[in-house]
Design a protein around this motif. Structure first.
Motif, PDB file in Angstrom:
ATOM      1  N   VAL A  70      36.752 109.022  34.663  1.00 23.68           N
ATOM      2  CA  VAL A  70      36.223 109.110  32.529  1.00 23.68           C
ATOM      3  C   VAL A  70      37.442 109.052  31.327  1.00 23.68           C
ATOM      4  N   MET A  71      38.164 107.940  30.749  1.00 26.15           N
ATOM      5  CA  MET A  71      39.562 108.666  30.012  1.00 26.15           C
ATOM      6  C   MET A  71      38.563 108.463  28.961  1.00 26.15           C
ATOM      7  N   GLY A  72      39.852 107.782  27.847  1.00 25.63           N
ATOM      8  CA  GLY A  72      39.627 108.060  26.786  1.00 25.63           C
ATOM      9  C   GLY A  72      40.151 108.476  25.461  1.00 25.63           C
ATOM     10  N   GLN A  73      39.793 108.330  24.111  1.00 25.67           N
ATOM     11  CA  GLN A  73      39.135 109.269  23.292  1.00 25.67           C
ATOM     12  C   GLN A  73      37.948 109.916  23.047  1.00 25.67           C
ATOM     13  N   ARG A  74      38.374 111.382  22.846  1.00 24.50           N
ATOM     14  CA  ARG A  74      36.356 111.706  22.363  1.00 24.50           C
ATOM     15  C   ARG A  74      37.379 112.478  20.873  1.00 24.50           C
ATOM     16  N   PHE A  75      35.737 113.425  20.915  1.00 21.20           N
ATOM     17  CA  PHE A  75      35.554 113.608  19.453  1.00 21.20           C
ATOM     18  C   PHE A  75      35.223 115.208  19.580  1.00 21.20           C
ATOM     19  N   ARG A  76      35.268 115.669  18.268  1.00 22.70           N
ATOM     20  CA  ARG A  76      34.482 117.478  17.952  1.00 22.70           C
ATOM     21  C   ARG A  76      32.266 116.814  18.430  1.00 22.70           C
ATOM     22  N   ASP A  77      31.952 115.819  17.861  1.00 22.50           N
ATOM     23  CA  ASP A  77      31.038 115.495  18.525  1.00 22.50           C
ATOM     24  C   ASP A  77      31.077 113.934  19.403  1.00 22.50           C
ATOM     25  N   GLN A  78      29.906 114.675  20.291  1.00 20.52           N
ATOM     26  CA  GLN A  78      29.458 113.295  21.628  1.00 20.52           C
ATOM     27  C   GLN A  78      28.584 113.527  21.769  1.00 20.52           C
ATOM     28  N   PRO A  79      28.563 111.837  22.333  1.00 20.32           N
ATOM     29  CA  PRO A  79      27.233 112.028  22.833  1.00 20.32           C
ATOM     30  C   PRO A  79      26.712 112.264  23.773  1.00 20.32           C
ATOM     31  N   ALA A  80      25.770 113.584  24.198  1.00 19.51           N
ATOM     32  CA  ALA A  80      25.201 114.456  25.221  1.00 19.51           C
ATOM     33  C   ALA A  80      25.708 114.240  26.231  1.00 19.51           C
ATOM     34  N   ILE A  81      25.953 112.539  26.689  1.00 20.27           N
ATOM     35  CA  ILE A  81      25.106 112.046  27.687  1.00 20.27           C
ATOM     36  C   ILE A  81      26.866 112.019  28.826  1.00 20.27           C
ATOM     37  N   PHE A  82      27.518 112.729  28.547  1.00 21.19           N
ATOM     38  CA  PHE A  82      29.103 112.455  28.529  1.00 21.19           C
ATOM     39  C   PHE A  82      29.041 113.632  29.827  1.00 21.19           C
ATOM     40  N   ALA A  83      28.438 114.976  29.167  1.00 18.75           N
ATOM     41  CA  ALA A  83      28.423 116.338  29.769  1.00 18.75           C
ATOM     42  C   ALA A  83      27.569 116.000  31.006  1.00 18.75           C
ATOM     43  N   GLN A  84      26.272 115.408  30.585  1.00 19.68           N
ATOM     44  CA  GLN A  84      25.108 115.128  31.676  1.00 19.68           C
ATOM     45  C   GLN A  84      25.499 114.459  33.290  1.00 19.68           C
ATOM     46  N   ALA A  85      26.514 113.514  32.314  1.00 17.69           N
ATOM     47  CA  ALA A  85      27.258 112.901  33.630  1.00 17.69           C
ATOM     48  C   ALA A  85      28.291 113.237  34.828  1.00 17.69           C
ATOM     49  N   ARG A  86      28.740 114.029  34.073  1.00 17.82           N
ATOM     50  CA  ARG A  86      30.170 114.975  34.465  1.00 17.82           C
ATOM     51  C   ARG A  86      29.211 115.380  35.453  1.00 17.82           C
ATOM     52  N   GLU A  87      27.796 116.048  35.130  1.00 19.94           N
ATOM     53  CA  GLU A  87      26.999 117.086  36.408  1.00 19.94           C
ATOM     54  C   GLU A  87      26.937 115.969  37.344  1.00 19.94           C
ATOM     55  N   ARG A  88      26.010 114.992  37.080  1.00 20.60           N
ATOM     56  CA  ARG A  88      25.692 114.579  38.040  1.00 20.60           C
ATOM     57  C   ARG A  88      26.597 113.657  38.701  1.00 20.60           C
ATOM     58  N   LEU A  89      27.472 113.083  38.442  1.00 24.67           N
ATOM     59  CA  LEU A  89      28.723 112.698  38.939  1.00 24.67           C
ATOM     60  C   LEU A  89      29.778 112.837  39.419  1.00 24.67           C
ATOM     61  N   SER A  90      29.443 114.517  39.713  1.00 23.83           N
ATOM     62  CA  SER A  90      31.058 115.384  40.221  1.00 23.83           C
ATOM     63  C   SER A  90      31.563 114.905  40.934  1.00 23.83           C
ATOM     64  N   ARG A  91      30.816 114.114  42.334  1.00 26.12           N
ATOM     65  CA  ARG A  91      31.421 114.908  43.879  1.00 26.12           C
ATOM     66  C   ARG A  91      31.930 112.456  43.496  1.00 26.12           C
ATOM     67  N   HIS A  92      32.003 112.288  42.579  1.00 26.68           N
ATOM     68  CA  HIS A  92      32.805 110.843  42.404  1.00 26.68           C
ATOM     69  C   HIS A  92      33.956 110.822  41.696  1.00 26.68           C
ATOM     70  N   VAL A  93      33.932 112.396  40.811  1.00 27.81           N
ATOM     71  CA  VAL A  93      34.812 112.188  39.645  1.00 27.81           C
ATOM     72  C   VAL A  93      36.602 112.550  40.176  1.00 27.81           C
ATOM     73  N   VAL A  94      37.086 111.497  39.551  1.00 33.18           N
ATOM     74  CA  VAL A  94      38.825 112.082  40.039  1.00 33.18           C
ATOM     75  C   VAL A  94      39.525 112.556  38.879  1.00 33.18           C
ATOM     76  N   ALA A  95      39.519 111.889  37.774  1.00 34.27           N
ATOM     77  CA  ALA A  95      39.730 112.227  36.276  1.00 34.27           C
ATOM     78  C   ALA A  95      38.382 112.531  35.206  1.00 34.27           C
ATOM     79  N   TRP A  96      38.861 113.286  34.016  1.00 36.42           N
ATOM     80  CA  TRP A  96      37.212 113.280  32.995  1.00 36.42           C
ATOM     81  C   TRP A  96      38.610 113.795  31.726  1.00 36.42           C
ATOM     82  N   GLY A  97      39.108 112.792  30.683  1.00 41.79           N
ATOM     83  CA  GLY A  97      38.882 113.518  29.381  1.00 41.79           C
ATOM     84  C   GLY A  97      40.281 112.941  29.209  1.00 41.79           C
ATOM     85  N   PRO A  98      40.529 112.756  27.892  1.00 41.01           N
ATOM     86  CA  PRO A  98      41.977 112.275  27.694  1.00 41.01           C
ATOM     87  C   PRO A  98      43.197 112.203  28.245  1.00 41.01           C
ATOM     88  N   GLN A  99      43.637 111.519  28.679  1.00 46.24           N
ATOM     89  CA  GLN A  99      44.958 112.056  29.984  1.00 46.24           C
ATOM     90  C   GLN A  99      46.860 111.867  29.064  1.00 46.24           C
TER      91      GLN A  99
END
Length: 373
Positions: A243-272
């Motif tokens: 999960v990459m791309g541009q993020r901002f100070r205010d962002q949809p809550a789904i991103f934090a929720q998804a990171r927790e629920r999908l943590s075992r699949h994640v190889v990158a999170w946030g702008p690179q």
């Protein structure tokens, strides 16, 4: 040839376009005025005043061409600097405010719509990055004018604008690692849907790496994307997630929720960093869009250019850009079904796309003719 290049709201795709123009079209002597992408309502209405107070000497000069993005209030700027009316005036639409998805906190007001419309009417040449952008602008302007107090006869002027408008996409930068099987590639026509070359990558045992590389905002519809991945994870289907791309100070809550629920699949999170971003795209199998708001989709194109298979909804600009094999029906269930099939049966995946016709080497001549007819 002296060109005044005006970018009133320099978002990432706008900056990419500006850099390509100024670095690749050396025939022009470029003068660039930009404004940062913040305070949208003020920026789109106040850019002539900002530039008048800060860049008066620059605007007072003579130019052969004025090339402005659709965020520029060109009609007002010409009123403040009448000599600019003698230049060839070109307005480039990366997007249009008439097709912006409804959201209480960001829905554009009438002034933003009028800036787009006045800019198009004040220009000698109007250019859109996709036919969808052109058509949604014309149709949206007609619907908007019908809601005004006076019954304005707008249909014919708007249709004349549609007929003379040009479609010219934002070009991609070329990549050094071209497709390996060049003998079987098909060169794409930016005026038509991309055609597939033979050969695709993918783990023959199933699974794969899925990429999100879009802005972290509501209009990109991250809810459907993450809901689909959670459903696949709960079915025990293996995949990696970047999960990459541009993020901002205010962002949809789904991103934090998804990171927790999908943590075992994640190889990158946030702008690179740029190098890491390209490396992750090089290793990606599938890049997904669930967006409600897209006029060309550079992030999808960048990933497809580096070998990821695009999976895009059958709406907005995508039907004109991608063959049916790369589109799902636009529903959450349709996305889940297609991803499940591609992940557990790699042989079901369509071939990778040759994006070379969307690059600067292929499109630079079109931009030269735009500036120097």
């Amino acid at each position: 040839m002296r060109v005044l290049l005006l970018s009133a709201y320099t978002a990432v795709s706008h900056r990419h376009w500006v850099r390509g123009l100024t670095e690749r079209l050396h025939e022009a002597e470029w003068t660039l005025l930009e404004l940062p992408p913040r305070h949208f309502r003020w920026r789109i209405r106040g850019n002539p005043l900002t530039w008048m107070l800060k860049e008066d000497a620059t605007l007072a000069q003579e130019y052969d061409v004025v090339l402005a993005t659709s965020m520029v209030d060109l009609a007002t700027l010409i009123g403040l600097y009448p000599h600019l009316a003698h230049a060839r005036k070109i307005v480039y639409f990366h997007e249009n405010q008439f097709a912006y998805p409804a959201a209480k906190e960001q829905k554009p007001g009438g002034e933003a719509l009028m800036v787009n419309l006045y800019a198009a009417l004040a220009a000698d040449v109007v250019v859109f990055n996709s036919a969808y952008n052109r058509d949604s602008f014309i149709d949206g302007a007609r619907a908007f004018l019908k809601r005004l107090p006076e019954n304005l006869p707008a249909a014919k002027p708007l249709e004349r604008l549609r007929e003379r408008a040009r479609v010219l996409p934002v070009p991609l930068d070329p990549v050094s690692d071209t497709l390996s099987d060049t003998s079987s590639e098909t060169t794409l026509d930016p005026g038509a849907a991309p055609l597939a070359s033979s050969g695709s990558r993918g783990n023959p045992n199933g699974g794969g790496r899925i990429v999100w590389n879009h802005r972290w905002e509501y209009d990109k519809n991250p809810e459907d994307f993450f809901a689909a991945l959670v459903a696949l994870s709960e079915r025990g289907i293996g995949f990696e997630l970047a999960v990459m791309g541009q993020r901002f100070r205010d962002q949809p809550a789904i991103f934090a929720q998804a990171r927790e629920r999908l943590s075992r699949h994640v190889v990158a999170w946030g702008p690179q960093p740029a190098e890491a971003y390209r490396a992750l795209l090089d290793e990606a199998d599938i890049v997904v869009s669930t967006t409600w708001h897209e006029f060309q989709g550079l992030s999808i194109m960048e990933a497809a250019q580096r070998g990821a298979l695009p999976l895009v909804p059958n709406r907005l600009c995508f039907p004109e850009l991608y063959p049916l094999a790369y589109r799902y029906d636009g529903s959450r269930e349709g996305l889940i079904d297609r991803l499940e099939d591609w992940l557990i049966r790699p042989e079901s995946r369509p071939p990778r796309l040759d994006m070379s016709a969307w690059t600067w080497p292929a499109l630079a001549s079109h931009y030269r003719r735009l500036l120097m007819p």
